[in-house]
Design an enzyme around this catalytic site. Structure first.
Site, PDB file in Angstrom:
ATOM      1  N   GLU A  97       0.788  -1.187   0.070  1.00  0.00           N
ATOM      2  CA  GLU A  97       0.002   0.009   0.083  1.00  0.00           C
ATOM      3  C   GLU A  97       0.835   1.295   0.131  1.00  0.00           C
ATOM      4  OE1 GLU A  97      -2.547  -0.713   3.299  1.00  0.00           O
ATOM      5  OE2 GLU A  97      -4.152  -1.660   2.237  1.00  0.00           O
ATOM      6  N   ARG A 148      -0.618   8.986   2.087  1.00  0.00           N
ATOM      7  CA  ARG A 148      -1.855   9.617   2.086  1.00  0.00           C
ATOM      8  C   ARG A 148      -2.080  11.051   2.337  1.00  0.00           C
ATOM      9  NH1 ARG A 148      -5.191   4.803   5.449  1.00  0.00           N
ATOM     10  NH2 ARG A 148      -4.749   3.443   4.078  1.00  0.00           N
TER      11      ARG A 148
HETATM   12  P1  FAD Z   1     -13.431   0.191  16.530  1.00  0.00           P
HETATM   13  O1  FAD Z   1     -13.183  -1.078  15.675  1.00  0.00           O
HETATM   14  O2  FAD Z   1     -14.120   1.411  15.868  1.00  0.00           O
HETATM   15  O3  FAD Z   1     -14.444  -0.093  17.682  1.00  0.00           O
HETATM   16  C1  FAD Z   1     -15.086   0.899  18.457  1.00  0.00           C
HETATM   17  C2  FAD Z   1     -16.121   0.155  19.369  1.00  0.00           C
HETATM   18  O4  FAD Z   1     -16.337   0.961  20.322  1.00  0.00           O
HETATM   19  C3  FAD Z   1     -17.305  -0.348  18.922  1.00  0.00           C
HETATM   20  O5  FAD Z   1     -17.751  -1.592  19.319  1.00  0.00           O
HETATM   21  C4  FAD Z   1     -18.416   1.010  19.239  1.00  0.00           C
HETATM   22  O6  FAD Z   1     -19.625   0.391  19.572  1.00  0.00           O
HETATM   23  C5  FAD Z   1     -17.792   1.042  20.824  1.00  0.00           C
HETATM   24  N1  FAD Z   1     -18.129   2.370  21.228  1.00  0.00           N
HETATM   25  C6  FAD Z   1     -17.861   3.704  20.957  1.00  0.00           C
HETATM   26  N2  FAD Z   1     -18.384   4.509  21.733  1.00  0.00           N
HETATM   27  C7  FAD Z   1     -19.133   3.708  22.729  1.00  0.00           C
HETATM   28  C8  FAD Z   1     -19.685   4.308  23.797  1.00  0.00           C
HETATM   29  N3  FAD Z   1     -19.677   5.525  24.319  1.00  0.00           N
HETATM   30  N4  FAD Z   1     -20.328   3.199  24.652  1.00  0.00           N
HETATM   31  C9  FAD Z   1     -20.112   2.021  24.389  1.00  0.00           C
HETATM   32  N5  FAD Z   1     -19.343   1.630  23.296  1.00  0.00           N
HETATM   33  C10 FAD Z   1     -18.958   2.465  22.569  1.00  0.00           C
HETATM   34  N6  FAD Z   1      -6.882   0.085   9.329  1.00  0.00           N
HETATM   35  C11 FAD Z   1      -5.788  -0.837   8.845  1.00  0.00           C
HETATM   36  O7  FAD Z   1      -4.992  -0.962   9.757  1.00  0.00           O
HETATM   37  N7  FAD Z   1      -6.121  -1.447   7.940  1.00  0.00           N
HETATM   38  C12 FAD Z   1      -6.920  -1.285   7.104  1.00  0.00           C
HETATM   39  O8  FAD Z   1      -7.356  -1.848   6.046  1.00  0.00           O
HETATM   40  C13 FAD Z   1      -8.052  -0.432   7.497  1.00  0.00           C
HETATM   41  N8  FAD Z   1      -9.314  -0.148   6.516  1.00  0.00           N
HETATM   42  C14 FAD Z   1     -10.109   0.564   7.034  1.00  0.00           C
HETATM   43  C15 FAD Z   1     -10.993   0.757   6.110  1.00  0.00           C
HETATM   44  C16 FAD Z   1     -12.348   1.533   6.781  1.00  0.00           C
HETATM   45  C17 FAD Z   1     -13.612   1.790   5.639  1.00  0.00           C
HETATM   46  C18 FAD Z   1     -12.303   2.378   7.994  1.00  0.00           C
HETATM   47  C19 FAD Z   1     -13.440   3.026   8.417  1.00  0.00           C
HETATM   48  C20 FAD Z   1     -10.959   2.070   8.718  1.00  0.00           C
HETATM   49  C21 FAD Z   1     -10.073   1.236   8.149  1.00  0.00           C
HETATM   50  N9  FAD Z   1      -8.970   1.084   9.026  1.00  0.00           N
HETATM   51  C22 FAD Z   1      -8.014   0.240   8.553  1.00  0.00           C
HETATM   52  C23 FAD Z   1      -8.725   1.837  10.475  1.00  0.00           C
HETATM   53  C24 FAD Z   1      -9.128   0.672  11.442  1.00  0.00           C
HETATM   54  O9  FAD Z   1     -10.208  -0.255  10.871  1.00  0.00           O
HETATM   55  C25 FAD Z   1      -9.545   1.321  12.742  1.00  0.00           C
HETATM   56  O10 FAD Z   1      -8.606   2.340  13.129  1.00  0.00           O
HETATM   57  C26 FAD Z   1      -9.643   0.247  13.821  1.00  0.00           C
HETATM   58  O11 FAD Z   1     -10.419  -0.775  13.443  1.00  0.00           O
HETATM   59  C27 FAD Z   1     -10.147   0.657  15.052  1.00  0.00           C
HETATM   60  O12 FAD Z   1     -10.298  -0.474  16.170  1.00  0.00           O
HETATM   61  P2  FAD Z   1     -10.696   0.041  17.412  1.00  0.00           P
HETATM   62  O13 FAD Z   1     -10.813  -1.232  18.247  1.00  0.00           O
HETATM   63  O14 FAD Z   1      -9.947   0.982  18.049  1.00  0.00           O
HETATM   64  O15 FAD Z   1     -12.225   0.854  17.389  1.00  0.00           O
HETATM   65  C1  SIN Z   2      -7.425   0.813   2.828  1.00  0.00           C
HETATM   66  O1  SIN Z   2      -7.618  -0.200   2.604  1.00  0.00           O
HETATM   67  O2  SIN Z   2      -6.968   1.630   1.911  1.00  0.00           O
HETATM   68  C2  SIN Z   2      -7.372   1.247   4.209  1.00  0.00           C
HETATM   69  C3  SIN Z   2      -5.986   0.965   4.645  1.00  0.00           C
HETATM   70  C4  SIN Z   2      -5.903   1.697   6.036  1.00  0.00           C
HETATM   71  O3  SIN Z   2      -6.839   2.366   6.606  1.00  0.00           O
HETATM   72  O4  SIN Z   2      -4.947   1.539   6.613  1.00  0.00           O
END
Ligand code: FAD
Ligand code: SIN
Length: 536
Positions: free
Chosen positions: A113, A288
């Site tokens: 990437e 990016r």
């Molecule tokens: P999340 O997975 O967002 O989980 C948050 C949790 O907190 C959820 O369960 C929600 O319900 C809960 N929550 C929030 N507020 C509250 C509240 N007040 N009370 C109770 N529960 C709450 N990253 C990569 O490294 N590689 C990728 O390929 C990639 N692709 C992506 C594609 C997209 C479309 C997006 C949007 C993001 C992508 N990212 C990628 C970024 C990555 O997915 C996220 O940064 C990561 O998954 C965040 O994980 P997390 O566990 O911190 O939070």
């Molecule tokens: C993507 O697949 O372009 C998202 C990857 C990332 O947010 O790290």
């Protein structure tokens, strides 16, 4: 108290789930989601998860790529730690049931990437996050020590403040004793006391009108910790993903993975010109921040609503096989990506800043850990390298669990935690005001705190946000609690932190680009070039 637990985990994405699975063998875990267990940013991740796996790759190269993307603001020790621990955590994800794609000879099919000098992205087709979420949610549902509370919204963390000791600003003795949760179906707010609390609430994409993030990403954890006087860092660094599908009206904006550019797709203006080499020698594979700014500039200069991503010259069967979801999604709106260009625009995607944590995932509030997108660990600096987010989440959840498990037995829960205070809040919420203010907040952030900033725009944003803040706080003081009201309040808090941090940074660096201050390196250059300094 019956509800007392050892580990309260707020958030069920990769960070929350992996912490819960690591802590569960040692004590009672309560895992909370404000909607359903699988409704997370994690589920949407497409491209994959970065780790050094291939023999031709090295830790040094992954470290160097991360540092370059971070534009001088990464904590190198943290970068080395995450890169070094990544392969072990990948093994753990596989043990928990995650399937990553492999080539015919059984080796991992590693993608590349933007910003990566090597192929090092493990993936499952183009829906890696969905696969990780599936595997870990399954494990959590089956674990006897994990109780899952869906549709429970964390409103605030419990600290000494709630025991009657006013905490007015950051204090090193502040402690966390769990959280108040709004039980949405039961329409009541309950206290869940805990020895250890893990904040894993994800990002802030919904501060902006156009985002790749699902509606749950409203910066709740950052706002809760800020209100509890914890330390929040680097909020100005909002990552706009360069290529979300241009399909007005659809929310969230569908992501066209960066891995497609790694696969050979290139960006073109509407007249077909390949414009990226004007901006960076890496062309469409630049990091990016550079690609998003270049697209923003091309759109402004040409007066176009979007640009194109062209994958038509790549091998068609392989393209469809690696990106089946993107292929199907585009086909569903009449675009065959093997034959036609894909219309794309940048969209708010990732929050690089957040709750300050140390290398053990400890926040500045005792007994409160944090992991995942809600944190600022020092890994991303001024700009996150693609696919470094999922790996950061799982590495920090592991470190936090190790530390929490070693200490939780010595943490006692106070007996006098009060019920949620409902005094003076009998009025029903005013839904119209809440939804209007939410939209207005998103417009303010999109118009004035986007990819290109200025002092004037930031001031406008702050002045306008202040009005909405005052109205919302007045409403909050008298209304019964609702999710929408709490989310509005949290996004306003998070938006305020983004603007304030942006105003404080008097330089352009990484994702923070302002027309009023040059890049740090240019500033250094102009200081060196001052005549008085060049006398010798
Ligand atoms: P999340 O997975 O967002 O989980 C948050 C949790 O907190 C959820 O369960 C929600 O319900 C809960 N929550 C929030 N507020 C509250 C509240 N007040 N009370 C109770 N529960 C709450 N990253 C990569 O490294 N590689 C990728 O390929 C990639 N692709 C992506 C594609 C997209 C479309 C997006 C949007 C993001 C992508 N990212 C990628 C970024 C990555 O997915 C996220 O940064 C990561 O998954 C965040 O994980 P997390 O566990 O911190 O939070
Ligand atoms: C993507 O697949 O372009 C998202 C990857 C990332 O947010 O790290």
């Amino acid at each position: 108290m019956e509800r007392e637990v050892d580990f309260l985990v707020i958030g069920s994405g990769l960070a929350g789930l992996s912490f819960a699975l690591k802590a569960a063998p040692y004590g009672k875990v309560c895992l909370v989601s404000k909607t359903t267990l699988d409704d997370t940013n994690t589920r949407y991740a497409q491209g994959g998860i970065a780790a050094v796996i291939d023999e031709g790759d090295s830790y040094e190269k992954h470290v160097a790529d991360t540092l370059i993307a971070g534009d001088g603001l990464c904590n190198e020790e943290v970068v080395r730690m995450v890169v070094g621990e990544a392969p072990e955590q990948i093994k753990q994800l596989i043990e928990w049931g995650t399937q990553f794609d492999r080539t015919g000879d059984g080796a991992f099919d590693l993608a590349r990437e933007g910003g990566h000098s090597e192929h090092r992205i493990l993936h499952h087709k183009d829906n890696t996050g969905f696969e990780i979420q599936r595997a870990l949610s399954d494990m959590a549902r089956r674990h006897p020590n994990i109780s899952i509370l869906e549709n429970h919204f964390a409103v605030d963390v419990i600290t000494q403040h709630h025991l009657g000791k006013l905490v007015k600003r950051y204090h090193p003795d502040t402690e966390c004793y769990g959280a108040y949760l709004l039980d949405i179906a039961g329409n009541k707010t309950i206290a869940v006391p805990a020895r250890v609390t893990m904040m894993a609430t994800g990002g802030t994409g919904n501060l902006y009108s156009t985002t790749t993030n699902p509606p749950i990403a409203t910066g709740d954890g950052i706002a809760m910790v800020y209100r509890a006087k914890g330390i929040i860092d680097n909020m100005e660094f909002i990552q706009f993903h360069p290529t979300s599908l241009y399909y007005p009206g659809e929310k969230p904006s569908f992501l066209i993975s960066e891995a497609m550019r790694g696969f050979g797709a290139v960006l073109r203006a509407l007249d077909g010109t390949e414009f990226m080499y004007k901006y960076d020698a890496r062309g469409s594979l630049a990091s990016r921040d550079i690609v998003a700014r270049a697209i923003d500039n091309e759109m402004k200069v040409r007066g176009d609503d979007h640009v194109y991503l062209d994958a038509t010259h790549t091998p068609h069967e392989k393209l469809k096989n690696h990106f089946p979801n993107i292929y199907e999604k585009c086909l569903s709106i009449g675009i065959d990506i093997t034959k036609e260009y894909i219309p794309v625009i940048p969209a708010a995607h990732y929050q690089c800043g957040g709750i300050r944590v140390d290398r053990h995932g400890r926040s500045s509030i005792n007994r409160l850990y944090a992991a995942g997108e809600t944190t600022c660990t020092g890994l991303h600096g001024a700009n996150r390298l693609a696919s470094n987010s999922l790996i950061e989440a799982v590495v920090y959840a592991n470190n936090a669990a190790t530390d929490a498990v070693a200490h939780f037995k010595s943490y006692h829960i106070p007996k006098n935690i009060p019920d949620w205070n409902t005094e003076g809040t009998a009025h029903p919420e005013e839904m119209v005001l809440i939804t209007q203010n939410y939209k207005e907040m998103q417009q303010i952030m999109s118009n004035y705190v986007g990819i290109v900033r200025s002092n004037l725009r930031l001031k406008r944003a702050m002045d306008r946000l202040q009005i909405i803040y005052d109205e919302t706080e007045a409403l909050y003081a008298k209304s019964t609690l609702s999710v929408k009201l709490c989310e509005l309040r949290n996004t306003i808090n998070a938006g305020y932190l983004v603007i304030k941090s942006a105003q404080a940074r008097r330089e352009s660096i990484g994702l923070h680009y302002t027309i009023d201050y040059p890049h740090r390196r240019q500033q250094e250059l102009s200081i060196e070039n001052e005549p008085s300094k060049n006398k010798h």
